[in-house]
Scaffold this motif. Structure first.
Motif, PDB file in Angstrom:
ATOM      1  N   VAL A  28       0.847  -1.191   0.000  1.00  0.00           N
ATOM      2  CA  VAL A  28       0.000   0.000   0.000  1.00  0.00           C
ATOM      3  C   VAL A  28       0.888   1.250   0.000  1.00  0.00           C
ATOM      4  CG1 VAL A  28      -0.211  -0.033   2.520  1.00  0.00           C
ATOM      5  CG2 VAL A  28      -1.887   1.204   1.162  1.00  0.00           C
ATOM      6  N   ASP A  29       0.524   2.229  -0.798  1.00  0.00           N
ATOM      7  CA  ASP A  29       1.314   3.458  -0.925  1.00  0.00           C
ATOM      8  C   ASP A  29       0.870   4.441   0.164  1.00  0.00           C
ATOM      9  OD1 ASP A  29       2.755   5.646  -1.653  1.00  0.00           O
ATOM     10  OD2 ASP A  29       1.858   5.890  -3.641  1.00  0.00           O
ATOM     11  N   THR A  30       1.609   4.487   1.257  1.00  0.00           N
ATOM     12  CA  THR A  30       1.248   5.392   2.353  1.00  0.00           C
ATOM     13  C   THR A  30       1.392   6.852   1.942  1.00  0.00           C
ATOM     14  OG1 THR A  30       3.490   5.126   3.243  1.00  0.00           O
ATOM     15  CG2 THR A  30       1.754   3.774   4.225  1.00  0.00           C
ATOM     16  N   ASN A  31       2.268   7.139   0.978  1.00  0.00           N
ATOM     17  CA  ASN A  31       2.397   8.525   0.515  1.00  0.00           C
ATOM     18  C   ASN A  31       1.126   9.020  -0.163  1.00  0.00           C
ATOM     19  OD1 ASN A  31       4.989   9.100   1.428  1.00  0.00           O
ATOM     20  ND2 ASN A  31       5.939   8.120  -0.349  1.00  0.00           N
ATOM     21  N   LEU A  32       0.379   8.101  -0.766  1.00  0.00           N
ATOM     22  CA  LEU A  32      -0.907   8.465  -1.355  1.00  0.00           C
ATOM     23  C   LEU A  32      -1.834   9.038  -0.287  1.00  0.00           C
ATOM     24  CD1 LEU A  32      -3.069   8.380  -3.654  1.00  0.00           C
ATOM     25  CD2 LEU A  32      -3.580   6.055  -2.901  1.00  0.00           C
ATOM     26  N   PHE A  33      -1.836   8.407   0.883  1.00  0.00           N
ATOM     27  CA  PHE A  33      -2.726   8.859   1.948  1.00  0.00           C
ATOM     28  C   PHE A  33      -2.158  10.076   2.687  1.00  0.00           C
ATOM     29  CE2 PHE A  33      -3.829   4.418   1.179  1.00  0.00           C
ATOM     30  CZ  PHE A  33      -5.164   4.592   0.842  1.00  0.00           C
ATOM     31  N   ARG A  34      -0.844  10.252   2.645  1.00  0.00           N
ATOM     32  CA  ARG A  34      -0.286  11.526   3.122  1.00  0.00           C
ATOM     33  C   ARG A  34      -0.769  12.669   2.213  1.00  0.00           C
ATOM     34  NH1 ARG A  34       4.386   8.466   4.672  1.00  0.00           N
ATOM     35  NH2 ARG A  34       4.743   8.706   6.919  1.00  0.00           N
ATOM     36  N   GLY A  35      -0.852  12.372   0.924  1.00  0.00           N
ATOM     37  CA  GLY A  35      -1.390  13.362  -0.011  1.00  0.00           C
ATOM     38  C   GLY A  35      -2.836  13.682   0.298  1.00  0.00           C
ATOM     39  N   THR A  36      -3.602  12.676   0.704  1.00  0.00           N
ATOM     40  CA  THR A  36      -4.994  12.906   1.103  1.00  0.00           C
ATOM     41  C   THR A  36      -5.060  13.848   2.294  1.00  0.00           C
ATOM     42  OG1 THR A  36      -5.717  10.737   0.315  1.00  0.00           O
ATOM     43  CG2 THR A  36      -7.071  11.781   1.993  1.00  0.00           C
ATOM     44  N   VAL A  37      -4.163  13.655   3.250  1.00  0.00           N
ATOM     45  CA  VAL A  37      -4.111  14.522   4.430  1.00  0.00           C
ATOM     46  C   VAL A  37      -3.832  15.964   4.011  1.00  0.00           C
ATOM     47  CG1 VAL A  37      -2.694  15.086   6.450  1.00  0.00           C
ATOM     48  CG2 VAL A  37      -3.505  12.745   6.113  1.00  0.00           C
ATOM     49  N   LEU A  38      -2.852  16.160   3.135  1.00  0.00           N
ATOM     50  CA  LEU A  38      -2.531  17.512   2.679  1.00  0.00           C
ATOM     51  C   LEU A  38      -3.702  18.134   1.928  1.00  0.00           C
ATOM     52  CD1 LEU A  38       1.141  16.987   1.431  1.00  0.00           C
ATOM     53  CD2 LEU A  38       0.395  18.180   3.502  1.00  0.00           C
TER      54      LEU A  38
END
Length: 296
Positions: free
Chosen positions: A188-198
């Motif tokens: 799973v790409d955790t950076n994708l969900f960091r992008g969601t947070v931003l």
């Protein structure tokens, strides 16, 4: 023995809609869960956002409401009928667009093997104000970052286990969820969900309603617009302003006219469709009737 009520998870729509793992309870009253890529074990969920679309797909005597609620990252899909009388009565009184808080149960729909769509069956729906929505975003940012950290901690372990995550201070439900999510979602790409947070935080930053020039203030033809100088945000702003300008009768901007005028500004049909979908997901516009778009 008293049954312990499941906690209501705070999850952004992007994470919830990416969930394709379902854990069905065994036994008559055993809970079932939708497990997200970040390990949220969702039986109950709490969301706040903008109710952008509402349709009674049942009958006048037995209404069955279908609604979408945008949290700025994507849209939640909500279905309420006779088994949710309080929520059904509230939806009958609400006129979109409106800020709402929803607490409900996770639901899945599988039209064919290997495909799962998630939705929410509401227990309660409450009209709220923008401040409540902003507070929910901040709380959900914290919860999402904690899940991201738990997933990354588990990946660093020589022998990942729920017990190991609990020893690091993570709650047992999250630890169990992460251990179920990791082998299923794999990389799973955790950076994708960091992008969601931003993306979510951008919705509550001061100055987000920055003024942009109306289309009549811009060069009149595509030849005078430097295509390379317009990034995605610029194009979204142009389409937003077009929607507002073309909404002359307050019933929404006609999609056909919007597409024509966008083409004059150098934005093609396919691009307009992508931009509209993005604006719908962010809760910046809604579709009051088929073929019309209205700014919130």
């Amino acid at each position: 023995m008293m049954k312990i009520r499941e906690p209501a998870w705070r999850v952004f729509a992007t994470e919830y809609n990416a969930s394709t793992l379902e854990l069905k309870g065994e036994g008559e009253r055993a809970p079932s869960y939708v497990i997200s890529p970040l390990g949220a074990m969702v039986n109950r969920i709490f969301i706040v956002g903008i109710l952008t679309d509402l349709q009674n797909i049942g009958t006048e005597h037995e209404p069955y409401w279908r609604a979408t609620v945008s949290d700025g990252t994507d849209r939640f899909y909500i279905y309420a009928g006779k088994y949710a009388p309080d929520a059904t009565a509230t939806l009958a009184r609400i006129e979109p667009p409106a800020f709402v808080a929803v607490i409900g149960k996770s639901r899945t729909y599988s039209p064919e093997e290997g495909r799962i769509y998630v939705s929410i069956r509401p227990e309660r729906i409450l009209p709220v104000d923008e401040q409540v929505k902003d507070n929910w975003i901040l709380e959900t940012v914290r919860a999402t970052l904690k899940r991201i950290e738990a997933v990354e901690e588990a990946r660093e372990m020589a022998s990942p286990s729920a017990e190991g995550l609990i020893r690091l201070g993570y709650p047992a439900p999250l630890a169990e969820g992460v251990m179920r999510a990791l082998p299923y979602y794999q990389d799973v790409d955790t950076n994708l969900f960091r992008g969601t947070v931003l993306e979510a935080l951008e919705n509550i930053l001061p100055g987000r309603a920055t003024y942009y020039p109306m289309p009549q203030d811009l060069p009149s033809g595509p030849d005078e617009i430097d295509d390379d100088g317009l990034d995605d945000e610029d194009r979204e702003d142009l389409v937003l302003n077009l929607i507002e300008r073309l909404d002359t009768n307050k019933k929404g901007a006609p999609l056909a006219q919007l597409t024509r005028e966008a083409a004059e500004l150098g934005i093609g049909d396919d691009e307009v469709e992508e931009i509209i979908n993005s604006l719908l997901d962010k809760g910046l516009i809604y579709e009051p009737t088929i073929g019309r778009m209205k700014r919130i």
